[in-house]
Design a protein around this motif. Structure first.
Motif, PDB file in Angstrom:
ATOM      1  N   GLU A   4       2.501  23.459  29.122  1.00 51.70           N
ATOM      2  CA  GLU A   4       3.389  22.397  28.674  1.00 51.70           C
ATOM      3  C   GLU A   4       2.946  21.884  27.305  1.00 51.70           C
ATOM      4  O   GLU A   4       1.781  21.560  27.096  1.00 51.70           O
ATOM      5  CB  GLU A   4       3.370  21.257  29.696  1.00 51.70           C
ATOM      6  CG  GLU A   4       4.217  20.075  29.319  1.00 51.70           C
ATOM      7  CD  GLU A   4       5.703  20.340  29.264  1.00 51.70           C
ATOM      8  OE1 GLU A   4       6.406  19.606  28.570  1.00 51.70           O
ATOM      9  OE2 GLU A   4       6.164  21.316  29.899  1.00 51.70           O
ATOM     10  N   ILE A   5       3.901  21.803  26.391  1.00 52.52           N
ATOM     11  CA  ILE A   5       3.634  21.270  25.057  1.00 52.52           C
ATOM     12  C   ILE A   5       4.024  19.801  25.080  1.00 52.52           C
ATOM     13  O   ILE A   5       5.143  19.449  25.425  1.00 52.52           O
ATOM     14  CB  ILE A   5       4.453  22.014  23.984  1.00 52.52           C
ATOM     15  CG1 ILE A   5       4.083  23.485  23.960  1.00 52.52           C
ATOM     16  CG2 ILE A   5       4.251  21.378  22.619  1.00 52.52           C
ATOM     17  CD1 ILE A   5       4.970  24.311  23.041  1.00 52.52           C
ATOM     18  N   LYS A   6       3.092  18.949  24.735  1.00 51.48           N
ATOM     19  CA  LYS A   6       3.350  17.508  24.726  1.00 51.48           C
ATOM     20  C   LYS A   6       4.057  17.090  23.437  1.00 51.48           C
ATOM     21  O   LYS A   6       3.861  17.685  22.389  1.00 51.48           O
ATOM     22  CB  LYS A   6       2.028  16.759  24.840  1.00 51.48           C
ATOM     23  CG  LYS A   6       1.239  17.115  26.077  1.00 51.48           C
ATOM     24  CD  LYS A   6       0.841  15.877  26.809  1.00 51.48           C
ATOM     25  CE  LYS A   6      -0.044  16.189  27.977  1.00 51.48           C
ATOM     26  NZ  LYS A   6       0.622  16.402  29.199  1.00 51.48           N
ATOM     27  N   ARG A   7       4.870  16.043  23.557  1.00 50.91           N
ATOM     28  CA  ARG A   7       5.542  15.479  22.393  1.00 50.91           C
ATOM     29  C   ARG A   7       4.504  14.768  21.537  1.00 50.91           C
ATOM     30  O   ARG A   7       3.672  14.028  22.038  1.00 50.91           O
ATOM     31  CB  ARG A   7       6.615  14.495  22.842  1.00 50.91           C
ATOM     32  CG  ARG A   7       7.400  13.935  21.690  1.00 50.91           C
ATOM     33  CD  ARG A   7       8.557  13.083  22.202  1.00 50.91           C
ATOM     34  NE  ARG A   7       9.388  12.715  21.090  1.00 50.91           N
ATOM     35  CZ  ARG A   7       9.173  11.652  20.320  1.00 50.91           C
ATOM     36  NH1 ARG A   7       8.147  10.867  20.545  1.00 50.91           N
ATOM     37  NH2 ARG A   7       9.980  11.377  19.317  1.00 50.91           N
ATOM     38  N   LEU A   8       4.570  14.995  20.241  1.00 46.48           N
ATOM     39  CA  LEU A   8       3.604  14.398  19.318  1.00 46.48           C
ATOM     40  C   LEU A   8       4.116  13.076  18.763  1.00 46.48           C
ATOM     41  O   LEU A   8       5.306  12.950  18.439  1.00 46.48           O
ATOM     42  CB  LEU A   8       3.339  15.342  18.147  1.00 46.48           C
ATOM     43  CG  LEU A   8       2.622  16.637  18.463  1.00 46.48           C
ATOM     44  CD1 LEU A   8       2.553  17.527  17.230  1.00 46.48           C
ATOM     45  CD2 LEU A   8       1.226  16.359  19.001  1.00 46.48           C
ATOM     46  N   PRO A   9       3.216  12.099  18.610  1.00 40.90           N
ATOM     47  CA  PRO A   9       3.585  10.882  17.871  1.00 40.90           C
ATOM     48  C   PRO A   9       3.945  11.260  16.426  1.00 40.90           C
ATOM     49  O   PRO A   9       3.516  12.308  15.919  1.00 40.90           O
ATOM     50  CB  PRO A   9       2.305  10.034  17.904  1.00 40.90           C
ATOM     51  CG  PRO A   9       1.475  10.595  19.001  1.00 40.90           C
ATOM     52  CD  PRO A   9       1.845  12.053  19.109  1.00 40.90           C
ATOM     53  N   ASP A  10       4.698  10.414  15.767  1.00 42.33           N
ATOM     54  CA  ASP A  10       5.193  10.718  14.421  1.00 42.33           C
ATOM     55  C   ASP A  10       4.085  11.092  13.431  1.00 42.33           C
ATOM     56  O   ASP A  10       4.239  12.030  12.646  1.00 42.33           O
ATOM     57  CB  ASP A  10       6.008   9.549  13.866  1.00 42.33           C
ATOM     58  CG  ASP A  10       7.342   9.385  14.581  1.00 42.33           C
ATOM     59  OD1 ASP A  10       7.760  10.304  15.318  1.00 42.33           O
ATOM     60  OD2 ASP A  10       7.972   8.329  14.402  1.00 42.33           O
ATOM     61  N   ALA A  11       2.977  10.367  13.446  1.00 43.02           N
ATOM     62  CA  ALA A  11       1.910  10.640  12.488  1.00 43.02           C
ATOM     63  C   ALA A  11       1.304  12.025  12.729  1.00 43.02           C
ATOM     64  O   ALA A  11       1.080  12.783  11.776  1.00 43.02           O
ATOM     65  CB  ALA A  11       0.818   9.576  12.578  1.00 43.02           C
ATOM     66  N   GLU A  12       1.065  12.370  13.981  1.00 43.12           N
ATOM     67  CA  GLU A  12       0.500  13.688  14.285  1.00 43.12           C
ATOM     68  C   GLU A  12       1.502  14.791  13.975  1.00 43.12           C
ATOM     69  O   GLU A  12       1.124  15.869  13.510  1.00 43.12           O
ATOM     70  CB  GLU A  12       0.046  13.741  15.745  1.00 43.12           C
ATOM     71  CG  GLU A  12      -1.158  12.846  16.001  1.00 43.12           C
ATOM     72  CD  GLU A  12      -1.542  12.748  17.464  1.00 43.12           C
ATOM     73  OE1 GLU A  12      -1.128  13.603  18.278  1.00 43.12           O
ATOM     74  OE2 GLU A  12      -2.273  11.800  17.814  1.00 43.12           O
ATOM     75  N   LEU A  13       2.778  14.523  14.192  1.00 48.17           N
ATOM     76  CA  LEU A  13       3.805  15.507  13.836  1.00 48.17           C
ATOM     77  C   LEU A  13       3.826  15.721  12.321  1.00 48.17           C
ATOM     78  O   LEU A  13       3.956  16.860  11.856  1.00 48.17           O
ATOM     79  CB  LEU A  13       5.174  15.058  14.337  1.00 48.17           C
ATOM     80  CG  LEU A  13       6.335  15.995  14.014  1.00 48.17           C
ATOM     81  CD1 LEU A  13       6.094  17.403  14.555  1.00 48.17           C
ATOM     82  CD2 LEU A  13       7.635  15.431  14.562  1.00 48.17           C
ATOM     83  N   ALA A  14       3.670  14.660  11.549  1.00 47.60           N
ATOM     84  CA  ALA A  14       3.635  14.798  10.086  1.00 47.60           C
ATOM     85  C   ALA A  14       2.457  15.666   9.660  1.00 47.60           C
ATOM     86  O   ALA A  14       2.578  16.494   8.741  1.00 47.60           O
ATOM     87  CB  ALA A  14       3.549  13.420   9.427  1.00 47.60           C
ATOM     88  N   VAL A  15       1.322  15.521  10.333  1.00 48.56           N
ATOM     89  CA  VAL A  15       0.153  16.358  10.036  1.00 48.56           C
ATOM     90  C   VAL A  15       0.465  17.814  10.374  1.00 48.56           C
ATOM     91  O   VAL A  15       0.184  18.724   9.581  1.00 48.56           O
ATOM     92  CB  VAL A  15      -1.091  15.861  10.803  1.00 48.56           C
ATOM     93  CG1 VAL A  15      -2.232  16.864  10.715  1.00 48.56           C
ATOM     94  CG2 VAL A  15      -1.529  14.508  10.254  1.00 48.56           C
ATOM     95  N   MET A  16       1.055  18.048  11.534  1.00 49.49           N
ATOM     96  CA  MET A  16       1.395  19.425  11.922  1.00 49.49           C
ATOM     97  C   MET A  16       2.405  20.030  10.946  1.00 49.49           C
ATOM     98  O   MET A  16       2.284  21.198  10.567  1.00 49.49           O
ATOM     99  CB  MET A  16       1.940  19.473  13.356  1.00 49.49           C
ATOM    100  CG  MET A  16       0.902  19.317  14.437  1.00 49.49           C
ATOM    101  SD  MET A  16      -0.452  20.533  14.377  1.00 49.49           S
ATOM    102  CE  MET A  16       0.413  22.077  14.609  1.00 49.49           C
ATOM    103  N   GLN A  17       3.376  19.250  10.509  1.00 49.35           N
ATOM    104  CA  GLN A  17       4.364  19.767   9.558  1.00 49.35           C
ATOM    105  C   GLN A  17       3.696  20.159   8.246  1.00 49.35           C
ATOM    106  O   GLN A  17       4.057  21.176   7.642  1.00 49.35           O
ATOM    107  CB  GLN A  17       5.479  18.751   9.336  1.00 49.35           C
ATOM    108  CG  GLN A  17       6.384  18.638  10.544  1.00 49.35           C
ATOM    109  CD  GLN A  17       7.395  17.518  10.433  1.00 49.35           C
ATOM    110  OE1 GLN A  17       7.097  16.437   9.928  1.00 49.35           O
ATOM    111  NE2 GLN A  17       8.595  17.757  10.935  1.00 49.35           N
ATOM    112  N   ALA A  18       2.721  19.386   7.814  1.00 46.85           N
ATOM    113  CA  ALA A  18       1.979  19.740   6.601  1.00 46.85           C
ATOM    114  C   ALA A  18       1.235  21.051   6.820  1.00 46.85           C
ATOM    115  O   ALA A  18       1.256  21.936   5.955  1.00 46.85           O
ATOM    116  CB  ALA A  18       1.003  18.622   6.226  1.00 46.85           C
ATOM    117  N   ILE A  19       0.591  21.186   7.962  1.00 48.64           N
ATOM    118  CA  ILE A  19      -0.168  22.411   8.250  1.00 48.64           C
ATOM    119  C   ILE A  19       0.761  23.607   8.345  1.00 48.64           C
ATOM    120  O   ILE A  19       0.477  24.676   7.795  1.00 48.64           O
ATOM    121  CB  ILE A  19      -1.002  22.225   9.537  1.00 48.64           C
ATOM    122  CG1 ILE A  19      -2.105  21.204   9.282  1.00 48.64           C
ATOM    123  CG2 ILE A  19      -1.588  23.560  10.008  1.00 48.64           C
ATOM    124  CD1 ILE A  19      -2.840  20.748  10.526  1.00 48.64           C
TER     125      ILE A  19
END
Length: 123
Positions: free
Chosen positions: A3-18
């Motif tokens: 199961e992939i958990k939903r990321l908070p906005d800040a962590e999603l922004a980090v993942m999008q950068a990566i």
């Protein structure tokens, strides 16, 4: 698949950068490629959390940590899209599109794109 958990906005922004960079990346790379003005300590905290959640792998080389995504952007997008439709539209894509249409959020071009996409899927 786990199961992939939903990321908070800040962590999603980090993942999008990566995801937008050529991994592996450093914390400094992430800090430079987000639209936020986060301090280095904040970025390191987000990276640490993402490693704990299984989104990233961290490899230490000397004094530098390098981060590699373990979950792809497309994989996350698919999961989040399904979850979004289930949570807000009762699992009905038709209800989602109707809601967007009723809100005036769909242009004629959007409708044409949707129609072409659905026609291509039906073949």
């Amino acid at each position: 698949m786990k199961e992939i958990k939903r990321l908070p906005d800040a962590e999603l922004a980090v993942m999008q950068a990566i995801w937008s960079l050529q991994p592996p990346v450093t914390a400094a790379d992430v800090q430079q490629h987000t639209e936020k003005n986060w301090k280095a300590t904040s970025v390191l905290t987000f990276l640490s959390r993402l490693c704990e959640k299984g989104f990233l792998r961290c490899e230490k080389e000397g004094r530098q940590n390098f981060y590699t995504p373990l979950i792809g952007q497309e994989q996350y997008l698919q999961r989040e899209s399904r979850s979004f439709v289930e949570r807000l539209c009762g699992g009905s894509v038709k209800n989602l599109v109707a809601s967007l249409s009723d809100a005036g959020a769909l242009t004629e071009d959007d409708i044409d794109e949707l129609r072409a996409f659905l026609d291509a899927q039906a073949k």
